[in-house]
Write a protein that holds these residues in place. Structure first.
Motif, mmCIF file in Angstrom:
data_model
loop_
_atom_site.group_PDB
_atom_site.id
_atom_site.type_symbol
_atom_site.label_atom_id
_atom_site.label_comp_id
_atom_site.label_asym_id
_atom_site.label_seq_id
_atom_site.Cartn_x
_atom_site.Cartn_y
_atom_site.Cartn_z
ATOM 1 N N GLN A 1 3.330 3.493 -4.353
ATOM 2 C CA GLN A 1 2.397 2.830 -3.590
ATOM 3 C C GLN A 1 2.647 2.788 -2.238
ATOM 4 O O GLN A 1 2.022 3.130 -1.399
ATOM 5 C CB GLN A 1 2.066 1.507 -4.082
ATOM 6 N N ALA A 2 3.853 2.503 -1.983
ATOM 7 C CA ALA A 2 4.503 2.286 -0.420
ATOM 8 C C ALA A 2 4.539 3.641 0.313
ATOM 9 O O ALA A 2 4.105 3.548 1.369
ATOM 10 C CB ALA A 2 5.743 1.736 -0.522
ATOM 11 N N MET A 3 4.454 4.710 -0.481
ATOM 12 C CA MET A 3 4.263 6.102 0.102
ATOM 13 C C MET A 3 2.890 6.625 0.268
ATOM 14 O O MET A 3 2.612 7.553 0.623
ATOM 15 C CB MET A 3 5.298 7.100 -0.369
ATOM 16 N N GLY A 4 2.150 5.653 -0.154
ATOM 17 C CA GLY A 4 0.572 6.059 0.192
ATOM 18 C C GLY A 4 0.023 6.847 -0.921
ATOM 19 O O GLY A 4 -0.905 7.569 -0.827
#
Lengths: 240, 342
Positions: A146-149
């Protein structure tokens, strides 16, 4: 009293087909046909059942509390459905869904018709097993994704599936063995296959050698299946 | 670069709600290495996740690089996240895949071409000094190497901001230092703004220029690292600073202090950089009738500066001690009286 050019089987040496018929009471071709039926039901049952099961598992994992698509209604429906089907013995499911089978396939006998109850029976089982595999994926991995989009579908395809694959192969192996048992019952009711052979020709005709042969075949088959499953799973896991 | 304004976040718990953030504001400037320190459960992890939208505040706003997160649609948020790298305590790498595969993943997600991915992965791996491990499996690496891969992965998409979630807490002291040096290099050479959370004050001391201290969902103290280490106000801050700088009379000398019959004061002195120009302690020693006893002395490096810490026992008549204190204050050293049980 034979004439040249007209050689009897006996003279040509060992006649396997005749010996087989004599010893097991059925033609070898009949056995091959039954094996074919079993593999047909097993193969397609597994492919369709795994596909349906995966979708169910996805709903269970994604819609659960804290899941990426948290949705109590969807989770509740699938969860209850899976529990209901799993609590029914296959032989009951089999006859219960006859009307549905009739609508989908047009008849209620034959290997293809049997795929309907087989898929209905095995998909919730596979769904539970795959649900467990998917839940084993560390929440940290999903958070990193999620954090890397990553989009939700990317998270499923690029992170959850690869991470759960090894465990899912083992789950599928377990499910396949369960499915094999169900194909025997389906065959008896009208689908053919090794199970049908064992019950109709082996058991009911007091043909012990045939009964034993079918058991040996099934045992060897399950052993090979498990071996294959373990190997593939270990290979996928080898670098962790 | 990062502005959090009056963020409130409450999690529905079983018995009672958990107030993770109670009206928290935070401002991180471009080029900062901003540290948030607090004990576990202080809310720092939630605060960090506000910045890339992994958590959404119940109220308050979060603005990153001029974009207010609450006003972005899903696609815009995903796009923004590619400009914010994140590093985790437990690395969160795909253990069964190669180093290359892990670092390439964010680039593949962004739809970069294969050739460019290859080039970019090589670049970032060279930056974290793991070039030769490109084809190794993550499971074969040490903890420090794994974190280097984690940092390389976070840097792959050339982010402007790097979020570090206890990035060194799972590592031994030596590896911790190496990773911190690497983060410093990321900040200096790539111009990446870093926001990190930690419960280790050493991390703050070693690389941060600014620090916020959190307790029970609130920022209780913030400022430059030198300020906070020099004059900690809140009790929790003092506890954290104490883990790096001893601010108590050393156990061994307590007896000396207790046995002293004459009038005395024990003072903690902090000298930051070269702001105190005169030879202060030498001058104190030369004061007629005043006895100066050094009970402790350490030197701490931080933020490219030096903080010297002394614990002095001043013995003499009340007026003399008071004069000495005045002199210390006038010279610009940070001073506080230490107390002890008789």
């Amino acid at each position: 009293m034979s004439t040249p050019g007209n050689i009897t089987p006996a003279q040509a040496g060992f006649d396997f087909a005749a010996w087989f018929k004599d010893f097991f009471g059925i033609k070898f071709d009949k056995l091959l046909g039954s094996l074919g039926d079993t593999l047909y039901m097993l193969g397609w049952g597994l492919i369709i059942g795994a596909a349906v099961g995966f979708l169910l598992a996805l709903v269970l994992v994604m819609c659960r509390r804290g899941g990426l698509w948290q949705n109590r209604v969807a989770y509740g429906i699938v969860n209850v459905y899976v529990n209901i089907v799993r609590s029914m013995p296959f032989i009951i499911t089999l006859v219960f869904v006859f009307p549905l089978t009739k609508v989908i396939v047009g008849k209620t006998y034959g290997s293809t018709a049997m795929l309907v109850p087989l898929v209905i029976y095995i998909s919730p089982y596979l769904a539970r097993l795959m649900e467990n595999s998917l839940l084993e994926v560390s929440p940290g991995i999903i958070e990193a994704a999620q954090a890397m989009g990553a989009t939700t579908w990317q998270i499923i395809a690029r992170f959850m599936l690869p991470e759960a694959l090894s465990s899912m192969v083992l789950a599928l192996t377990t499910g396949t063995v369960g499915l094999l048992g169900a194909t025997a019952m389906a065959g008896y009711v009208g689908g053919g296959g090794v199970g049908d052979l064992a019950l109709t020709y082996g058991y009911q005709r007091y043909n012990l050698p045939l009964l034993i042969l079918t058991i040996v075949i099934l045992v060897v088959f399950v052993q090979l299946l498990q071996l294959l499953g373990n190997r593939v799973s270990a290979r996928l896991r080898s670098h962790r | 670069m990062i502005h959090v304004e009056h963020a409130v976040k409450t999690f529905a718990g079983g018995q009672q709600a958990v107030h993770a953030l109670r009206d928290v504001s935070l401002h991180v400037a471009q080029g900062d290495i901003y540290g948030i320190v607090g004990f576990s459960g202080a809310g720092k992890s939630t605060l960090l996740r506000l910045v890339n939208g992994l958590e959404k505040p119940d109220s308050g706003t979060v603005t990153v690089a001029g974009q207010e997160l609450g006003k972005l649609n899903k696609r815009e948020l995903l796009k923004l996240r590619r400009k914010i790298g994140m590093v985790f305590q437990q690395f969160n790498l795909l253990e069964g895949k190669t180093v290359f595969h892990n670092v390439a993943l964010p680039l593949e997600l962004a739809g970069m071409k294969k050739e460019e991915i290859r080039k970019r992965v090589r670049e970032v791996l060279a930056f974290v000094e793991l070039e030769e491990k490109q084809d190794a499996y993550v499971s074969q690496l040490s903890g420090g190497q794994k974190q280097r891969v984690g940092i390389a992965r976070a840097l792959a998409t050339s982010p402007d901001i790097l979020l570090c979630d206890e990035a060194t807490s799972a590592l031994d002291p030596q590896t911790t230092e190496a990773i911190l040096r690497l983060l410093q290099k990321v900040n200096r050479e790539m111009g990446v703004t870093i926001l990190l959370i930690t419960h280790q004050m050493q991390v703050i001391q070693m690389i941060c220029n600014k620090v916020a201290v959190m307790e029970e969902g609130k920022v209780v103290e913030e400022g430059s690292v030198l300020e906070v280490f020099g004059t900690p106000r809140a009790e929790v801050t003092r506890r954290f600073v104490r883990t790096v700088i001893n601010d108590r009379i050393p156990e061994k000398f307590l007896a000396v202090v207790r046995a002293e019959q004459r009038n005395q004061q024990v003072e903690l002195l902090k000298f930051i950089g070269d702001q105190v120009q005169e030879p202060l302690i030498a001058q104190l020693c030369r004061t007629e009738g005043l006895e100066v006893n050094i009970l402790g002395a350490t030197i701490q490096e931080m933020q490219g500066s030096v903080m010297s810490v002394f614990i002095l026992q001043l013995i003499g008549e009340e007026a003399l001690v008071a004069a000495a204190e005045k002199k210390i204050d006038a010279a610009g050293a940070l001073r506080e009286r230490l107390v002890w049980d008789a």
